[in-house]
Design an enzyme around this catalytic site. Structure first.
Site, mmCIF file in Angstrom:
data_model
loop_
_atom_site.group_PDB
_atom_site.id
_atom_site.type_symbol
_atom_site.label_atom_id
_atom_site.label_comp_id
_atom_site.label_asym_id
_atom_site.label_seq_id
_atom_site.Cartn_x
_atom_site.Cartn_y
_atom_site.Cartn_z
ATOM 1 N N LYS A 1 54.227 111.252 9.061
ATOM 2 C CA LYS A 1 54.963 112.522 9.117
ATOM 3 C C LYS A 1 54.469 113.377 10.278
ATOM 4 C CE LYS A 1 55.972 112.807 4.150
ATOM 5 N NZ LYS A 1 55.690 113.548 2.887
ATOM 6 N N GLU B 1 50.951 106.288 -0.623
ATOM 7 C CA GLU B 1 52.004 107.027 0.051
ATOM 8 C C GLU B 1 52.179 108.366 -0.667
ATOM 9 O OE1 GLU B 1 53.177 105.285 -3.421
ATOM 10 O OE2 GLU B 1 52.617 104.094 -1.655
ATOM 11 N N ASP B 2 52.781 109.334 0.023
ATOM 12 C CA ASP B 2 53.067 110.620 -0.620
ATOM 13 C C ASP B 2 54.053 110.424 -1.761
ATOM 14 O OD1 ASP B 2 51.398 111.913 1.131
ATOM 15 O OD2 ASP B 2 53.004 112.504 2.516
ATOM 16 N N ALA B 3 54.094 111.393 -2.658
ATOM 17 C CA ALA B 3 54.980 111.293 -3.823
ATOM 18 C C ALA B 3 56.444 111.182 -3.415
ATOM 19 C CB ALA B 3 54.770 112.496 -4.746
#
Length: 390
Positions: free
Chosen positions: A347, A201-203
Site C-alpha cells: 500500500k 495481510e491486512d484485514a
C-alpha cells in the site's frame, strides 16, 4: 487423555525433608525417599485403573503437589539458626501474608549444611508425631503441544488473521484463526490454540491462490491419535459450506516443521494484484516507462509506515520489487501486478506514504497522486506444508 504412558511428578511438603533428616539421624542410615515411594504408589494405581504404563520419558505428565498445614512451619528453625543460607522475604499480596525464599531446594541445600545436633535440639529426633494427613494441593495434567499445518484462503475482505480487538471491541467479525482453529480445538480437545502465519495481510486484503502457509499450536491436547481423514473433514466442511475462510493441505505436522514458517519470512516472495486509482490518467509514455522499470528489480527504501509506527520501530528498511506490471482498465483505474520480497509494504509503495517509501508508484508516475482501492495476495512462494496424499 488418549495416552498409553504417563510420567508422574510429585512435589512433597517441605517438612518431609526435615523429617527424613531426623529419621536418618535416629537410624544412622538414609531412609527410603518418601517422594519415590509416593510416586510408585500413584503410578501403580494409575496403571491398574487407567491401563497406562509409568514412563519417566512419557510426553504425558501429571504434576501432583501435596501440602500439610500442621507441619508447614517445621523448617523455621533452619531460617532462625545462625549461619543459615535461607534468605526469606515477607510481604502482603491481595490481603494475604506471604513469604518467599524458603523454597524446597533452599531448604534441602541448607539442611545439608546443618549439623545433626542442631536438628536434634531444635527440631527433634525422632520427628514429632502428627495428627493430620497430607492433602493434595494441586494436580496439573501436561502434554506436549500438537501442531496442525496448512494454507489458508480469505475469499472476502474485512477478515483478520487473528481476532482484531481494539479497546475491548472487535474490529472484524471473523478471524482466520477462529474459523479454522475452533473446529480443530473441538477435535483435539486442547486447552487453547495459537495461529502463526507466514506473514499476514491486512484485514481488508484477500488471500487467494493456493493460500498462505500457517500452523496452529494446540496446547495440552487431550486427543492426539488423529487421522488424516478427521483433519481433512474440517477442510472439506469449510469448502462445502462456502465459508469465506478456507484451507488447503491441512495436516498434523512435527514440531520441528514449524521452523520453516519463521525461516521463510526472510526468503519467500509474494505476488499481489491491486486495483489502483490515479488522480490523473497516465499517458501511454508514462505507462510504458513504469512497465520498463518494472521488468527489472526495483530497490525501495521504506521507512516504517505511519499506520504501524505505534507497534514497529521507526527504521528505514531496504526492500525489493522483483516485478511490476501496470495495465490501464478505464478512466482513472489501473490494475497493478507486483512480485516482491517478504516484508514489503505494498500500500505504501503505491501512494508513497507521504514520501516515506522511495520510489513509489506515485513518484514513478510523475508524482501523480495514487491510492489502492483493492488489494489481493495471489501467491506466497513458500512450499509448506507438503501436499496431502491419499
Amino acid at each position: 487423555f488418549d495416552c498409553t504412558t504417563v510420567c508422574v511428578n510429585v512435589e512433597m511438603p517441605k517438612s518431609i525433608y526435615i523429617r527424613q533428616k531426623s529419621l536418618q539421624i535416629l537410624n544412622k542410615r538414609t531412609p527410603t525417599d518418601m517422594k519415590d515411594t509416593i510416586k510408585y504408589i500413584i503410578g501403580k494405581r494409575l496403571a491398574e485403573s487407567c491401563c497406562v504404563a509409568v514412563d519417566s520419558e512419557s510426553e504425558m505428565q501429571i504434576d501432583i503437589a501435596f501440602k500439610h498445614s500442621e507441619s508447614a512451619g517445621d523448617h523455621q528453625f533452619l531460617i532462625d539458626r545462625e549461619g543459615t543460607t535461607i534468605k526469606t522475604r515477607s510481604f502482603r499480596k491481595k490481603g494475604v501474608d506471604r513469604t518467599e525464599g524458603d523454597s524446597t531446594s533452599a531448604i534441602i541445600a541448607d539442611l545439608a549444611l546443618c549439623d545433626e545436633s542442631t536438628v536434634q535440639l531444635q527440631f527433634g529426633v525422632p520427628p514429632p508425631a502428627i495428627q493430620e494427613a497430607a492433602e493434595i494441593d494441586s494436580m496439573v495434567y501436561r502434554r506436549k503441544s500438537l501442531f496442525v499445518g496448512g494454507r489458508y484462503l480469505k475469499l472476502e475482505r474485512n477478515i483478520s488473521q487473528t481476532p482484531f480487538v481494539v479497546e475491548g471491541k472487535r474490529v472484524t467479525e471473523l478471524s482466520v484463526s477462529e474459523v479454522i482453529g475452533d473446529p480443530i480445538k473441538d477435535l483435539i480437545r486442547c486447552d487453547s490454540y495459537n495461529m502463526v502465519g507466514s506473514g499476514r495481510e491486512d484485514a481488508d486484503v484477500r488471500m487467494l491462490g493456493d493460500g498462505r502457509p500457517f500452523y496452529i499450536e494446540c496446547t495440552n491436547p487431550r486427543i492426539t491419535n488423529i487421522t488424516q481423514e478427521q483433519i481433512s473433514q474440517i477442510e472439506r466442511h469449510l469448502t462445502e459450506t462456502g465459508s469465506a475462510v478456507q484451507c488447503r493441505r491441512l495436516q498434523i505436522i512435527r514440531p520441528e516443521d514449524t521452523k520453516i514458517i519463521k525461516e521463510g519470512e526472510e526468503h519467500k516472495t509474494k505476488h499481489y494484484c491491486a486495483l489502483v486509482w490515479f488522480a490523473t490518467p497516465l499517458s501511454s509514455e508514462t505507462l510504458d516507462k513504469i512497465n520498463r522499470l518494472g521488468s527489472e528489480a526495483i530497490e525501495l527504501d521504506q521507512a516504517t509506515p505511519i499506520r504501524v509506527l505505534h507497534r514497529r520501530a521507526p527504521l528505514v528498511r531496504k526492500r525489493k520489487l522483483l516485478h511490476l506490471d501496470l495495465v490501464h482498465l478505464e478512466g482513472h483505474f489501473y490494475k497493478v501486478r507486483i512480485e516482491s520480497e517478504a516484508g514489503t509494504y505494498i500500500k505504501e509503495f503505491v501512494h508513497g506514504d507521504l514520501g516515506r517509501t522511495v520510489p513509489s508508484l506515485s513518484s514513478l508516475s510523475g508524482n501523480v497522486t495514487a491510492d489502492i482501492i483493492e488489494l489481493d495476495v495471489e501467491n506466497v512462494s513458500l512450499d509448506f506444508p507438503p501436499v496431502v496424499t491419499e
